[in-house]
Design an enzyme around this catalytic site. Structure first.
Site, PDB file in Angstrom:
ATOM      1  N   LEU A 123       6.998  -6.979  -4.314  1.00 57.58           N
ATOM      2  CA  LEU A 123       6.471  -8.242  -4.111  1.00 57.58           C
ATOM      3  C   LEU A 123       7.492  -9.011  -2.977  1.00 57.58           C
ATOM      4  CD1 LEU A 123       5.012  -9.143  -7.234  1.00 57.58           C
ATOM      5  CD2 LEU A 123       3.880  -7.999  -5.342  1.00 57.58           C
TER       6      LEU A 123
ATOM      7  N   HIS B 287      12.443   7.545  -8.586  1.00 57.95           N
ATOM      8  CA  HIS B 287      12.126   7.913  -7.180  1.00 57.95           C
ATOM      9  C   HIS B 287      12.687   9.166  -7.040  1.00 57.95           C
ATOM     10  CE1 HIS B 287      11.692   6.620  -2.951  1.00 57.95           C
ATOM     11  NE2 HIS B 287      12.399   7.872  -2.827  1.00 57.95           N
TER      12      HIS B 287
ATOM     13  N   HIS C  12       5.320   7.905  -7.610  1.00 60.25           N
ATOM     14  CA  HIS C  12       4.782   8.526  -6.523  1.00 60.25           C
ATOM     15  C   HIS C  12       4.688  10.092  -6.440  1.00 60.25           C
ATOM     16  CE1 HIS C  12       8.686   7.675  -5.136  1.00 60.25           C
ATOM     17  NE2 HIS C  12       8.364   6.288  -4.766  1.00 60.25           N
TER      18      HIS C  12
ATOM     19  N   ASP D 262       2.204   1.243  -5.013  1.00 64.62           N
ATOM     20  CA  ASP D 262       3.539   1.145  -4.422  1.00 64.62           C
ATOM     21  C   ASP D 262       3.387   0.266  -3.316  1.00 64.62           C
ATOM     22  OD1 ASP D 262       6.063   1.688  -3.576  1.00 64.62           O
ATOM     23  OD2 ASP D 262       5.651   3.929  -2.765  1.00 64.62           O
TER      24      ASP D 262
ATOM     25  N   GLY E  88       6.411   2.338   4.064  1.00 67.13           N
ATOM     26  CA  GLY E  88       5.675   1.530   3.093  1.00 67.13           C
ATOM     27  C   GLY E  88       4.349   1.146   3.522  1.00 67.13           C
TER      28      GLY E  88
END
EC number: 3.5.2.3
Length: 430
Positions: free
Chosen positions: A60, A178, A231, A304, A323
């Site tokens: 965010l 990650h 992910h 994500d 991203g």
């Protein structure tokens, strides 16, 4: 205040029913419920009612990069996408490695009030991978941090990762990894394969992810800890997850909508919007990920969601920040890749996009059954209405969607957070 959802089908199944929400709870479910005088009536004839969606993995950007996104615009995008709870990753400026930052993020989410914004705390100070943060202080703070991650970076030192898992187990919190061996991805911007070779792009091997997933499964086994894999992107990761679960290791994993749908053939345009970490893989990987989600090897879908401003994306491919946007498009992409082909039912969608992520994070009031007395965190979806994605038409402050001009199935028509309508007809109060 009362809200009446008229004519919905719970989980897309059975007969049409009305659902009456009073205050923060579901008060009644049945056919032909009398409409209270003060009720806000939402006509949702033959639409699907789901528990509010939960996203374990968003960015965010607040504090520090509010030009790309902030908690207000990110919350609006989440509500419009059907979400009632999101987890905000700690790679902000400053890093969310102390209660000062995590409590700020939590309070900002409460002020906006469109979704529950749960900050993810950093595992290591400054995301540097060396010194563990005071996880206990963040867990005990106002935000009651439940998940810790260095996302964007891998906790690549195995000793640091093992200590983090041990520490987290004592606190009853979760480490989300990650999975990227950084020594294998120096300078990498694309999946290592024929496409990257043809385009002259530096390759990111599958082994960079798979080696960390395997290592952390073993570390979690020996520490008696839980670990969550962010992910997942390769067919090999699926096989490792399957093996680990068969051994009784407490491991969960997520997959993003873009890794379910897209592949590295999109890189031929050299459009920076397609740069993402981990990279878009080959078609065979996407097929394996879809099947793994259907089989329960992968536990949940996360977006994500990673907003970037135009000046960070509209550059040469290797210089573009990695991203993609995801909050408003996630449900539609899951319907396209999983529901339409028959891999998942709507009840399964509720499991992988609400119930499982809520369980993994330990959220007691999200991902709950659609029953009387349960919290009214709800998502209404019209499965028959398609929509065309435009970056400029999304609520995010950024426009870096990989689905530009694509027509996707299923439209979120209403979202309720504890009985409050936070999105309706693709409009948000923000």
């Amino acid at each position: 205040m009362s809200v009446l959802l008229r004519g919905v089908r719970l989980y897309g199944e059975g007969e049409q029913v009305d659902v009456l929400v009073e205050g923060e709870q579901i008060a009644n479910i049945g056919a032909g419920i009398d409409i209270p005088d003060t009720a806000d009536v939402i006509d949702a004839i033959d639409q699907v009612l789901l528990p509010g969606l939960v996203d374990l993995h968003t960015h965010l950007r607040e504090p520090g990069r509010e030009y790309a996104e902030d908690i207000e615009t990110g919350s609006a995008a989440a509500a419009l996408g059907g979400y009632t709870a999101v987890f905000a990753m700690p790679n902000t400026t400053p890093v969310a490695d102390s209660p000062v930052v995590t409590d700020h993020v939590w309070r900002r989410g409460q002020q906006v009030g469109l979704v529950d914004v749960h900050p993810v705390g950093a595992v290591t100070v400054g995301l540097a991978g060396a010194e563990l943060t005071e996880m206990g202080m963040m867990a005990a703070g106002a935000a009651q941090v439940r998940i810790f991650s260095d996302d964007g970076n891998c906790v690549h030192n195995p000793l640091v990762m093992r200590r983090a898992l041990e520490y987290a187990t004592g606190l009853g919190v979760l480490i989300a990894q990650h999975a990227e061996e950084p020594r294998l991805t120096v300078g990498a911007v694309a999946h290592e394969g024929p496409t990257a070779a043809r385009l002259g792009l530096s390759g990111w091997p599958r082994a960079a992810e798979e080696s960390i997933v395997a290592r952390d499964a073993l570390l979690a086994r020996d520490a008696g800890a839980r670990v969550h894999i962010c992910h997942a992107s390769t067919a090999g990761t699926v096989e490792i997850l399957k093996w680990a679960k068969e051994q009784g290791i407490s491991i969960t994993a997520e997959v993003t909508p873009h890794h379910l749908l897209l592949d590295d053939s999109r890189l031929a345009s050299y459009d920076g919007v397609n740069r993402v970490n981990p990279p878009l893989r080959e078609t065979a990987d996407a097929v394996a990920l879809r099947q793994a989600l259907a089989d329960g090897i992968i536990d949940c879908v996360t977006t994500d969601h990673a907003p970037h401003a135009d000046h960070e994306k509209c550059v040469e491919f290797s210089a573009a920040r990695p991203g993609m946007l995801g909050l408003q498009t996630a449900l539609s992409v899951v319907v396209h890749t999983m529901v339409v082909p028959g891999l998942l039912s709507w009840r399964d969608v509720a499991q992988v996009m609400s119930e499982n992520p809520a369980r993994i994070a330990g959220l007691p009031d999200h991902g709950r059954p659609l029953e009387v007395g349960e919290p009214a965190n709800l998502t209404v979806v019209d499965p028959d209405v398609t929509w065309t994605v435009t970056g400029d038409g999304l609520a995010s402050r950024s426009a870096n969607t990989p689905y530009e001009a694509m027509t996707l199935p299923a439209t979120v028509t209403a979202t309720l957070l504890r009985g409050k309508v936070t999105a309706r007809g693709q409009k948000s109060p923000v």
